[in-house]
Design a protein around this motif. Structure first.
Motif, PDB file in Angstrom:
ATOM      1  N   CYS A 289       0.831  -1.214   0.000  1.00  0.00           N
ATOM      2  CA  CYS A 289       0.000   0.000   0.000  1.00  0.00           C
ATOM      3  C   CYS A 289       0.859   1.255   0.000  1.00  0.00           C
ATOM      4  CB  CYS A 289      -0.907   0.024   1.232  1.00  0.00           C
ATOM      5  SG  CYS A 289      -2.148  -1.287   1.272  1.00  0.00           S
ATOM      6  N   LEU A 299      -3.653   3.555   0.199  1.00  0.00           N
ATOM      7  CA  LEU A 299      -4.282   2.972  -0.977  1.00  0.00           C
ATOM      8  C   LEU A 299      -3.399   1.833  -1.483  1.00  0.00           C
ATOM      9  CD1 LEU A 299      -6.465   3.236  -3.287  1.00  0.00           C
ATOM     10  CD2 LEU A 299      -4.785   4.675  -4.474  1.00  0.00           C
ATOM     11  N   CYS A 401      -8.431   4.043  -9.840  1.00  0.00           N
ATOM     12  CA  CYS A 401      -8.590   5.292  -9.090  1.00  0.00           C
ATOM     13  C   CYS A 401      -8.217   6.495  -9.952  1.00  0.00           C
ATOM     14  CB  CYS A 401      -7.733   5.248  -7.821  1.00  0.00           C
ATOM     15  SG  CYS A 401      -8.020   6.625  -6.681  1.00  0.00           S
ATOM     16  N   LEU A 484     -12.112  -0.660   1.155  1.00  0.00           N
ATOM     17  CA  LEU A 484     -11.775   0.678   0.674  1.00  0.00           C
ATOM     18  C   LEU A 484     -13.043   1.511   0.562  1.00  0.00           C
ATOM     19  CD1 LEU A 484      -9.120  -0.057  -2.103  1.00  0.00           C
ATOM     20  CD2 LEU A 484      -8.758   0.405   0.337  1.00  0.00           C
ATOM     21  N   TRP A 486     -13.667   4.522  -0.633  1.00  0.00           N
ATOM     22  CA  TRP A 486     -13.948   5.369  -1.784  1.00  0.00           C
ATOM     23  C   TRP A 486     -14.738   4.653  -2.881  1.00  0.00           C
ATOM     24  CZ3 TRP A 486     -11.706   4.197  -6.562  1.00  0.00           C
ATOM     25  CH2 TRP A 486     -10.598   3.358  -6.563  1.00  0.00           C
ATOM     26  N   CYS A 514     -15.901   1.150   6.564  1.00  0.00           N
ATOM     27  CA  CYS A 514     -14.503   1.268   6.135  1.00  0.00           C
ATOM     28  C   CYS A 514     -13.831   2.454   6.823  1.00  0.00           C
ATOM     29  CB  CYS A 514     -14.424   1.458   4.624  1.00  0.00           C
ATOM     30  SG  CYS A 514     -15.112   0.087   3.680  1.00  0.00           S
ATOM     31  N   THR A 518      -9.318   5.512   4.104  1.00  0.00           N
ATOM     32  CA  THR A 518      -9.391   4.894   2.779  1.00  0.00           C
ATOM     33  C   THR A 518     -10.392   5.599   1.874  1.00  0.00           C
ATOM     34  OG1 THR A 518     -11.150   3.304   3.369  1.00  0.00           O
ATOM     35  CG2 THR A 518      -8.874   2.650   3.819  1.00  0.00           C
ATOM     36  N   GLN A 520     -10.103   8.613   0.337  1.00  0.00           N
ATOM     37  CA  GLN A 520      -9.516   9.447  -0.723  1.00  0.00           C
ATOM     38  C   GLN A 520     -10.363  10.707  -0.943  1.00  0.00           C
ATOM     39  OE1 GLN A 520      -6.487   8.469  -2.593  1.00  0.00           O
ATOM     40  NE2 GLN A 520      -6.423   7.173  -0.758  1.00  0.00           N
TER      41      GLN A 520
END
Length: 666
Positions: A289, A299, A401, A484, A486, A514, A518, A520
């Motif tokens: 990560c 991430l 992403c 995650l 996002w 979450c 994470t 973002q």
């Protein structure tokens, strides 16, 4: 604490926190230790809550008041002259460099060591410099007879190291001539510890089943070289085997993260130990990560270190590459002296190593040999490169992403500022909410923006955004990476704007479990949802608003590390995360952590794995308050991991715990 320049205030740069700093004649020379760590040892200035790090503007160096110690007394020598240090100023004249360097001497010249200013190294050898043949990275700036600018890759260290104030390295160790980024870490032995390889030693220390690329990384000593990309400073085996390794940042860094390669600014590519249930289902015990020190966001960049470094090398060519961190980053150097992209440096030891641990791109046109995926990717850029990474099954999460970011992008992103919002008599948060989805921007506000900035009507139209592509990538991430936030957040929003409210509620229900680290949210510009009213997660705002949604309509979500366990029911979770306490967010985080810790006690004897997951969420879902609570929290987490049989998690958490004790006395 010593004031070097009376009344001097360290400038703020890129919204990043300043580490312990040396201030000399207009310079802030950051103390970054041998592995790129730049923590403050003082708990009062510690990163005790998400998104905040200390900002120091004064010298933290006892040597300035004590003066240099006699040579040969390392046990009492003041710790200074970080083996790597970076200057906050990017462009200074030669005379300014002279004054800054002279200031270092007047502060009390250490008996040896090195100071790195940007990518330029100054060596202090009792006032004399070693030989150097090469060009300064700053050009022809002259520091006079006492100082000489030295390029990072071409220096030899003196007989003595003087470490940063937060370093755990041994000052007394002598270092042979070698790459300074590694020599500064005190790496003295060659290749192995007796008859046991580095990979075996690390594997035994942390009870890890290392992937083949990491075995080769350690045992072939790839780490002895500086890397070709932004992430170019490897943590050496000896550092990682120490009691409290410098790269480990407790408590901001999660306790299942082991730093491997840093960028010299405090950010790391970390080996993440996965939840044992996830490991059993996927056949993978770890991934790698990207961990951002300016707030703790993380991430996954790849299943292996080779993949993560490939993404680092490819990132400058990908869409929206300037938004690689929570804040738009400075363009980082990804080229060598000849201007060659990192991904094209085919003879570099790291690139050679990566080639052998990445999948082949298929046969050559002649059919005689396999084509390296690096050679294939080196011919691509932009969306084509991102889509090829996804097609090859490499770095899929970060590649999607970047494409999602690209789908959300529009012209106003680079033009609107809080000052513009104020001039238009709008709140910045309100303007950010409308600009996240231009389809929600009121036409009268759009007209005022156009008039104020002199923009055409097209600059405010929603057709600039590709919501179909955004939903496509969010849907894949939501299914593949359920820890995650996002992916779930963006999918939920897309479904809601399409009128599919039940499906949106299900996505938000997954997101709310979450970690906030994470989401973002700054990169994706969803932070407007958590900037006011005491709401702590993007998903919590939508679930809180839609009170009619039945929690039973959401699909069952298996427990895993990094997600709040089902033992905390959704209505309780929403209430905690939407607390509008007058005492502020610190109080809310404290209440949240205490609730999860109290619930974990119900599982001490019956389900220690659930206990461990609850304790992990207590500390690393929102971030706990106050800082001192992390000592007991880590102790409880370690005990729960031991009872659950999570040996690798237990051993790595013990290293984080030792770091907390060493640096903060907690």
């Amino acid at each position: 604490m010593v004031n070097v320049c009376e009344g001097y205030q360290a400038p703020r740069q890129d919204n990043r926190a300043f580490p312990p700093s040396l201030v000399a004649f207009g310079y802030v020379i950051h103390g970054v230790n041998s592995c790129g760590s730049d923590r403050d040892e003082n708990p009062e200035h510690s990163p005790s809550q998400p998104g905040k790090l200390s900002r120091l503007s004064h010298l933290k160096a006892d040597f300035a008041k004590r003066g240099p110690e006699p040579h040969g007394s390392p046990s009492v020598r003041p710790k200074f002259a970080p083996d790597q240090a970076t200057a906050s100023a990017n462009r200074r004249s030669g005379s300014e460099w002279q004054r800054a360097a002279a200031g270092l001497v007047r502060l009390g010249r250490p008996s040896g060591g090195s100071i790195l200013i940007s990518k330029t190294m100054l060596l202090l050898r009792s006032g004399k410099f070693g030989r150097y043949a090469g060009a300064s990275t700053r050009g022809q700036n002259s520091l006079g007879p006492e100082f000489k600018l030295m390029a990072l890759r071409s220096v030899t260290l003196g007989p003595l190291l003087v470490n940063a104030a937060d370093s755990t390295s041994n000052d007394a160790e002598s270092v042979p001539d070698s790459d300074p980024s590694l020599a500064a870490q005190g790496e003295l032995t060659a290749g192995s510890q007796g008859d046991v390889s580095w990979s075996q030693t690390i594997s035994q220390r942390f009870s890890l089943d290392l992937s083949p690329d990491l075995v080769a990384w350690w045992d072939d000593e790839v780490w002895r070289h500086l890397g070709p990309g932004e992430y170019c400073h490897p943590a050496t085996p000896k550092v990682l085997l120490g009691d409290a390794p410098d790269p480990v940042w407790p408590p901001l860094m999660p306790p299942n993260f082991l730093p491997l390669v840093g960028n010299g600014a405090g950010d790391w590519l970390c080996l993440r130990i996965l939840d044992p249930d996830v490991a059993e289902a996927t056949g993978r015990t770890t991934d790698v990560c990207h961990w951002y020190h300016g707030g703790g966001d993380w991430l996954p960049w790849g299943n292996t270190l080779a993949e993560a470094l490939l993404f680092d090398w490819a990132l400058p060519r990908l869409p929206q590459s300037e938004r690689r961190h929570a804040d738009p980053a400075e363009a980082s150097s990804v080229q060598n002296e000849e201007g060659i992209d990192a991904i094209e440096q085919h003879e570099h030891p790291w690139v050679i190593w990566a080639k052998s641990h990445l999948p082949s791109a298929g046969k050559s046109d002649e059919g005689a040999s396999d084509v390296s995926v690096l050679a294939e990717l080196g011919q691509l850029s932009g969306r084509d490169l991102a889509e090829r990474l996804i097609e090859r099954g490499i770095c899929e999460i970060p590649a999607r992403c970047q494409l999602l970011l690209d789908g959300l992008h529009h012209e106003l992103v680079e033009k609107l500022t809080p000052a513009i919002a104020n001039k238009l008599d709008l709140t910045w948060n309100e303007l950010m909410r409308w600009c996240f989805d231009l389809g929600t921007l009121p036409r009268d506000v759009a007209s005022r923006i156009q008039a104020e900035l002199g923009l055409p009507e097209s600059a405010t139209q929603v057709c600039q955004q590709d919501w179909e592509t955004v939903q496509q990538h969010a849907s894949v991430i939501s299914a593949q990476a359920r820890d995650l936030s996002w992916g779930h957040d963006i999918l939920g929003y897309c479904l809601q704007r399409a009128g599919r409210t039940d499906e949106a509620a299900s996505a938000f229900a997954r997101a709310i479990r979450c970690s906030v680290f994470t989401d973002q949210s700054v990169r994706l510009r969803t932070h407007w949802a958590t900037s006011s009213d005491g709401v702590s997660k993007v998903s919590a705002r939508f679930l809180d608003k839609d009170a009619a949604v039945d929690a039973s309509s959401t699909a069952a979500i298996p427990d895993q590390l990094g997600c709040v366990p089902a033992a905390i029911e959704q209505p309780v979770l929403i209430k905690l995360l939407c607390s509008r306490s007058a005492a502020g967010p610190d109080s809310m985080r404290q209440e949240y952590a205490e609730t999860l810790i109290a619930r974990s006690r119900d599982f001490q004897t019956t389900a220690p794995a659930t206990e461990a997951r609850l304790l992990y969420s207590a500390g690393w879902d929102l971030g706990a308050e106050p800082l001192r609570c992390f000592g007991d929290l880590l102790d409880q987490y370690i005990s729960a991991c031991r009872e659950a049989g999570w040996v690798s998690h237990q051993r790595l958490a013990e290293v984080h715990r030792q770091g907390l004790q060493t640096r903060y006395r907690l």
